[in-house]
Design a protein around this motif. Structure first.
Motif, PDB file in Angstrom:
ATOM      1  N   LYS A  50       0.829  -1.211   0.000  1.00 19.43           N
ATOM      2  CA  LYS A  50       0.000   0.000   0.000  1.00 19.43           C
ATOM      3  C   LYS A  50       0.862   1.258   0.000  1.00 19.43           C
ATOM      4  CE  LYS A  50      -3.977   2.108   0.194  1.00 19.43           C
ATOM      5  NZ  LYS A  50      -4.935   2.026  -0.917  1.00 19.43           N
ATOM      6  N   LEU A  51       1.924   1.260   0.797  1.00 17.36           N
ATOM      7  CA  LEU A  51       2.805   2.418   0.844  1.00 17.36           C
ATOM      8  C   LEU A  51       3.454   2.661  -0.510  1.00 17.36           C
ATOM      9  CD1 LEU A  51       4.040   4.653   2.579  1.00 17.36           C
ATOM     10  CD2 LEU A  51       5.856   3.038   3.194  1.00 17.36           C
ATOM     11  N   ARG A  52       3.929   1.596  -1.152  1.00 17.06           N
ATOM     12  CA  ARG A  52       4.540   1.733  -2.483  1.00 17.06           C
ATOM     13  C   ARG A  52       3.535   2.234  -3.511  1.00 17.06           C
ATOM     14  NH1 ARG A  52       7.414  -3.911  -1.522  1.00 17.06           N
ATOM     15  NH2 ARG A  52       9.301  -3.161  -0.496  1.00 17.06           N
ATOM     16  N   GLU A  53       2.303   1.774  -3.397  1.00 15.05           N
ATOM     17  CA  GLU A  53       1.240   2.238  -4.295  1.00 15.05           C
ATOM     18  C   GLU A  53       1.068   3.754  -4.160  1.00 15.05           C
ATOM     19  OE1 GLU A  53      -3.449   1.953  -3.747  1.00 15.05           O
ATOM     20  OE2 GLU A  53      -2.546  -0.008  -4.132  1.00 15.05           O
ATOM     21  N   ARG A  57       2.060   6.555  -7.025  1.00 10.50           N
ATOM     22  CA  ARG A  57       1.045   7.502  -7.504  1.00 10.50           C
ATOM     23  C   ARG A  57       1.622   8.921  -7.485  1.00 10.50           C
ATOM     24  NH1 ARG A  57      -3.186   5.967  -4.652  1.00 10.50           N
ATOM     25  NH2 ARG A  57      -2.712   7.276  -2.874  1.00 10.50           N
ATOM     26  N   ARG A  58       2.370   9.259  -6.410  1.00 11.63           N
ATOM     27  CA  ARG A  58       2.986  10.585  -6.337  1.00 11.63           C
ATOM     28  C   ARG A  58       4.039  10.766  -7.432  1.00 11.63           C
ATOM     29  NH1 ARG A  58       4.801  10.273  -0.731  1.00 11.63           N
ATOM     30  NH2 ARG A  58       3.003   9.165   0.027  1.00 11.63           N
ATOM     31  N   PHE A  59       4.842   9.735  -7.663  1.00 11.70           N
ATOM     32  CA  PHE A  59       5.852   9.815  -8.721  1.00 11.70           C
ATOM     33  C   PHE A  59       5.185  10.020 -10.082  1.00 11.70           C
ATOM     34  CE2 PHE A  59       9.212   7.147  -6.294  1.00 11.70           C
ATOM     35  CZ  PHE A  59       9.676   8.294  -5.664  1.00 11.70           C
ATOM     36  N   LYS A  60       4.093   9.332 -10.300  1.00 13.76           N
ATOM     37  CA  LYS A  60       3.374   9.475 -11.570  1.00 13.76           C
ATOM     38  C   LYS A  60       2.835  10.895 -11.719  1.00 13.76           C
ATOM     39  CE  LYS A  60       0.032   7.073 -14.438  1.00 13.76           C
ATOM     40  NZ  LYS A  60      -0.911   5.966 -14.522  1.00 13.76           N
ATOM     41  N   MET A  62       4.165  13.482 -10.504  1.00 13.62           N
ATOM     42  CA  MET A  62       5.312  14.368 -10.720  1.00 13.62           C
ATOM     43  C   MET A  62       5.658  14.481 -12.196  1.00 13.62           C
ATOM     44  SD  MET A  62       7.886  13.321  -7.593  1.00 13.62           S
ATOM     45  CE  MET A  62       9.316  13.813  -8.514  1.00 13.62           C
ATOM     46  N   GLY A  63       5.599  13.361 -12.908  1.00 11.78           N
ATOM     47  CA  GLY A  63       6.012  13.385 -14.301  1.00 11.78           C
ATOM     48  C   GLY A  63       7.440  13.873 -14.409  1.00 11.78           C
ATOM     49  N   ARG A  64       7.656  14.917 -15.163  1.00 12.07           N
ATOM     50  CA  ARG A  64       9.009  15.459 -15.348  1.00 12.07           C
ATOM     51  C   ARG A  64       9.317  16.578 -14.359  1.00 12.07           C
ATOM     52  NH1 ARG A  64      11.493  13.856 -20.126  1.00 12.07           N
ATOM     53  NH2 ARG A  64      10.113  12.782 -21.559  1.00 12.07           N
ATOM     54  N   ARG A  65       8.342  16.940 -13.550  1.00  8.14           N
ATOM     55  CA  ARG A  65       8.591  17.999 -12.572  1.00  8.14           C
ATOM     56  C   ARG A  65       9.552  17.502 -11.501  1.00  8.14           C
ATOM     57  NH1 ARG A  65       2.962  19.229 -10.386  1.00  8.14           N
ATOM     58  NH2 ARG A  65       2.636  17.092 -11.008  1.00  8.14           N
ATOM     59  N   ILE A  66      10.265  18.419 -10.908  1.00  9.95           N
ATOM     60  CA  ILE A  66      11.236  18.080  -9.870  1.00  9.95           C
ATOM     61  C   ILE A  66      10.526  17.600  -8.604  1.00  9.95           C
ATOM     62  CG2 ILE A  66      13.073  18.973  -8.401  1.00  9.95           C
ATOM     63  CD1 ILE A  66      13.963  18.879 -11.222  1.00  9.95           C
ATOM     64  N   ALA A  67       9.461  18.265  -8.216  1.00  8.62           N
ATOM     65  CA  ALA A  67       8.781  17.915  -6.964  1.00  8.62           C
ATOM     66  C   ALA A  67       7.274  17.940  -7.167  1.00  8.62           C
ATOM     67  CB  ALA A  67       9.168  18.901  -5.867  1.00  8.62           C
ATOM     68  N   VAL A  68       6.614  17.089  -6.453  1.00 13.63           N
ATOM     69  CA  VAL A  68       5.168  17.091  -6.470  1.00 13.63           C
ATOM     70  C   VAL A  68       4.690  17.954  -5.307  1.00 13.63           C
ATOM     71  CG1 VAL A  68       4.933  15.014  -5.056  1.00 13.63           C
ATOM     72  CG2 VAL A  68       3.100  15.634  -6.597  1.00 13.63           C
ATOM     73  N   GLN A  69       3.680  18.720  -5.557  1.00 18.89           N
ATOM     74  CA  GLN A  69       3.148  19.552  -4.490  1.00 18.89           C
ATOM     75  C   GLN A  69       2.019  18.794  -3.817  1.00 18.89           C
ATOM     76  OE1 GLN A  69       2.211  23.470  -5.810  1.00 18.89           O
ATOM     77  NE2 GLN A  69       4.313  23.913  -6.380  1.00 18.89           N
ATOM     78  N   MET A  70       2.228  18.521  -2.549  1.00 26.01           N
ATOM     79  CA  MET A  70       1.255  17.765  -1.777  1.00 26.01           C
ATOM     80  C   MET A  70       0.838  18.622  -0.590  1.00 26.01           C
ATOM     81  SD  MET A  70       1.827  14.031  -0.185  1.00 26.01           S
ATOM     82  CE  MET A  70       0.486  12.900  -0.243  1.00 26.01           C
ATOM     83  N   THR A  71      -0.460  18.719  -0.377  1.00 23.87           N
ATOM     84  CA  THR A  71      -0.947  19.510   0.746  1.00 23.87           C
ATOM     85  C   THR A  71      -0.918  18.671   2.021  1.00 23.87           C
ATOM     86  OG1 THR A  71      -3.246  18.819   0.483  1.00 23.87           O
ATOM     87  CG2 THR A  71      -2.518  20.762  -0.795  1.00 23.87           C
ATOM     88  N   ALA A  72      -1.005  19.332   3.142  1.00 20.36           N
ATOM     89  CA  ALA A  72      -1.062  18.644   4.432  1.00 20.36           C
ATOM     90  C   ALA A  72      -2.299  17.743   4.481  1.00 20.36           C
ATOM     91  CB  ALA A  72      -1.092  19.655   5.573  1.00 20.36           C
ATOM     92  N   GLU A  73      -3.386  18.216   3.897  1.00 14.41           N
ATOM     93  CA  GLU A  73      -4.623  17.433   3.882  1.00 14.41           C
ATOM     94  C   GLU A  73      -4.456  16.150   3.070  1.00 14.41           C
ATOM     95  OE1 GLU A  73      -5.539  21.598   4.884  1.00 14.41           O
ATOM     96  OE2 GLU A  73      -4.447  20.719   3.213  1.00 14.41           O
ATOM     97  N   GLU A  74      -3.756  16.248   1.933  1.00 16.19           N
ATOM     98  CA  GLU A  74      -3.506  15.062   1.107  1.00 16.19           C
ATOM     99  C   GLU A  74      -2.606  14.069   1.841  1.00 16.19           C
ATOM    100  OE1 GLU A  74      -3.757  16.903  -3.414  1.00 16.19           O
ATOM    101  OE2 GLU A  74      -1.936  17.205  -2.236  1.00 16.19           O
ATOM    102  N   ASN A  75      -1.604  14.583   2.523  1.00 13.06           N
ATOM    103  CA  ASN A  75      -0.702  13.732   3.286  1.00 13.06           C
ATOM    104  C   ASN A  75      -1.456  13.016   4.403  1.00 13.06           C
ATOM    105  OD1 ASN A  75       2.053  12.831   3.841  1.00 13.06           O
ATOM    106  ND2 ASN A  75       1.788  13.972   5.743  1.00 13.06           N
TER     107      ASN A  75
END
Length: 161
Positions: A50-53, A57-60, A62-75
């Motif tokens: 589940k953790l890897r999933e 999903r976050r890596f996907k 991100m695509g070519r971007r350096i970092a994915v923006q994740m909110t505290a709520e999403e985390n």
């Protein structure tokens, strides 16, 4: 001739159980409630999958971007979903007078509405000693009222390389 003590075998620290049953205690009285929740360890295939999933999903995203923006709520939502996923059983769970069957919706609702239960279950998962056979007495998991043995927690010291 005095017999030399056997060196500590690190294999004794290998997780021997994938799940542990946690008795929920009442934080006001520190007594057990008779409610039990079974959860998978951080080292279990269920947890890791589940953790890897979630990470993939976050890596996907991100695509070519350096970092994915994740909110505290999403985390927070991802952490809750992981906790729901590794909850594998429970006994005697009632909420507002209604006996609850174990399913994702009920687990999610319970962890959201009763944060003290979420905290107790997360603490049990985060203590790897709970999943090493013979260490349940150290952690208090499975003991009435969440009582803890007087044995000290494992202490680590930094090693210079």
């Amino acid at each position: 001739m005095e017999q030399q003590p056997q060196p500590f075998d690190l294999a004794d620290l290998t997780p021997a159980a994938d799940t542990v049953e946690v008795e929920v205690f009442d934080p006001r009285t520190r007594r057990g409630t008779g409610i039990f929740i079974t959860v998978a360890s951080k080292d279990s295939d269920r947890y890791k999958k589940k953790l890897r999933e979630q990470i993939n999903r976050r890596f996907k995203q991100m695509g070519r971007r350096i970092a994915v923006q994740m909110t505290a709520e999403e985390n927070e939502a991802e952490a809750l979903e992981l906790l729901v996923h590794v909850t594998t059983g429970w006994r005697n769970v009632t909420y507002k007078g209604v006996a609850l069957d174990l399913n994702d919706a009920n687990a999610r609702m319970l962890y959201e509405q009763v944060p003290v239960i979420r905290e107790q279950v997360e603490d049990a998962i985060n203590d790897r000693g709970n999943f090493i056979i013979g260490n349940a007495l150290r952690s208090g998991v499975g003991l009435p009222g969440g009582k803890r043995n007087a044995a000290p927690a494992l202490a680590l010291r930094p090693i210079s390389i």
